[in-house]
Design an enzyme around this catalytic site. Structure first.
Site, PDB file in Angstrom:
ATOM      1  N   HIS A 120       7.280 -13.359   4.969  1.00  0.00           N
ATOM      2  CA  HIS A 120       7.521 -11.943   4.678  1.00  0.00           C
ATOM      3  C   HIS A 120       9.002 -11.608   4.843  1.00  0.00           C
ATOM      4  O   HIS A 120       9.613 -10.995   3.969  1.00  0.00           O
ATOM      5  CB  HIS A 120       6.665 -11.075   5.606  1.00  0.00           C
ATOM      6  CG  HIS A 120       6.952  -9.618   5.505  1.00  0.00           C
ATOM      7  ND1 HIS A 120       6.239  -8.774   4.690  1.00  0.00           N
ATOM      8  CD2 HIS A 120       7.880  -8.851   6.115  1.00  0.00           C
ATOM      9  CE1 HIS A 120       6.723  -7.548   4.799  1.00  0.00           C
ATOM     10  NE2 HIS A 120       7.720  -7.572   5.662  1.00  0.00           N
ATOM     11  N   GLU A 121       9.575 -12.010   5.963  1.00  0.00           N
ATOM     12  CA  GLU A 121      10.989 -11.705   6.221  1.00  0.00           C
ATOM     13  C   GLU A 121      11.902 -12.418   5.216  1.00  0.00           C
ATOM     14  O   GLU A 121      12.891 -11.839   4.769  1.00  0.00           O
ATOM     15  CB  GLU A 121      11.370 -12.067   7.657  1.00  0.00           C
ATOM     16  CG  GLU A 121      10.658 -11.248   8.727  1.00  0.00           C
ATOM     17  CD  GLU A 121      10.826  -9.744   8.587  1.00  0.00           C
ATOM     18  OE1 GLU A 121      11.876  -9.273   8.095  1.00  0.00           O
ATOM     19  OE2 GLU A 121       9.902  -9.016   8.975  1.00  0.00           O
ATOM     20  N   HIS A 124      12.208 -10.414   2.163  1.00  0.00           N
ATOM     21  CA  HIS A 124      13.260  -9.382   2.215  1.00  0.00           C
ATOM     22  C   HIS A 124      14.615  -9.994   1.846  1.00  0.00           C
ATOM     23  O   HIS A 124      15.386  -9.396   1.096  1.00  0.00           O
ATOM     24  CB  HIS A 124      13.342  -8.748   3.607  1.00  0.00           C
ATOM     25  CG  HIS A 124      12.217  -7.824   3.915  1.00  0.00           C
ATOM     26  ND1 HIS A 124      11.798  -6.833   3.068  1.00  0.00           N
ATOM     27  CD2 HIS A 124      11.423  -7.739   5.011  1.00  0.00           C
ATOM     28  CE1 HIS A 124      10.802  -6.171   3.608  1.00  0.00           C
ATOM     29  NE2 HIS A 124      10.546  -6.705   4.793  1.00  0.00           N
ATOM     30  N   ASP A 130       9.236  -3.690   1.521  1.00  0.00           N
ATOM     31  CA  ASP A 130       7.875  -3.632   2.049  1.00  0.00           C
ATOM     32  C   ASP A 130       6.950  -2.983   1.029  1.00  0.00           C
ATOM     33  O   ASP A 130       7.362  -2.121   0.248  1.00  0.00           O
ATOM     34  CB  ASP A 130       7.828  -2.820   3.348  1.00  0.00           C
ATOM     35  CG  ASP A 130       8.364  -3.600   4.529  1.00  0.00           C
ATOM     36  OD1 ASP A 130       9.069  -3.003   5.348  1.00  0.00           O
ATOM     37  OD2 ASP A 130       8.068  -4.796   4.638  1.00  0.00           O
TER      38      ASP A 130
END
Length: 187
Positions: A120-121, A124, A130
């Site tokens: 997930h990070e 980014h 998000d």
């Protein structure tokens, strides 16, 4: 009427010159070249117990987006640096493939899966925001998905967006304008 005839004649003559050129072109010219792979180096040496999770998250993106290659590196070669701390996971983004990631222990203590947090990070760092839709099949749903969610595979729409992001060179953002995904899982 004269203009229509002139225009039609111009198109016909243009095509007459184009057809022999196309016929003479080698067969390989008709096949588009493969997109170049954009390599992004990350340094997970400061990620402590999350180092393997970061490698798993990178592998998930590499499998989903063939036009990027997230590779481990150390030192100045790395444009994504990953650290561990006691806070909530978060990413400070400075441009595509340029970020500082904190693998916060708080989300792990709440029961979230470390490789999913890492993927997930990294999402980014690859330019994705998000998406708090609560769905396990979206990596960027972050902490809105249940803690039982262990999928590290990016959704096809997320992978497609990263492929588009990789195709355009995004200049580094000024430090004053840096993007912070501090709620990232809100992660």
């Amino acid at each position: 009427m004269f203009r229509k005839i002139t225009a039609a004649l111009a198109v016909a003559l243009g095509l007459a010159f184009l057809v022999p050129a196309l016929a003479a072109a080698p067969a390989s010219a008709a096949v588009p070249a493969r997109a170049a792979v954009r390599t992004i180096y990350y340094d997970a040496s400061g990620a402590q117990e999350f180092r393997a999770a970061v490698d798993q998250g990178a592998a998930a993106w590499n499998a989903a987006v063939p036009t990027i290659a997230l590779k481990p590196a150390t030192g100045s070669q790395a444009t994504v640096k990953v650290y561990a701390d006691n806070g909530w996971p978060r990413t400070y983004m400075y441009g595509f493939g340029q970020a500082t990631i904190y693998m916060g222990r708080e989300a792990v203590d709440d029961g979230f899966y470390p490789p999913r947090i890492a993927a997930h990070e990294l999402g980014h760092a690859l330019g994705l925001p998000d998406n708090r839709n609560g769905r396990c099949d979206y990596l960027m749903s972050g902490h809105s998905s249940p803690v039982s969610c262990t999928s590290t595979t990016p959704h096809s729409t997320e992978a497609a967006q990263v492929a588009r992001n990789a195709g355009t060179r995004v200049p580094a953002l000024a430090a004053v304008r840096q993007l912070q995904y501090a709620d990232c899982f809100v992660f």
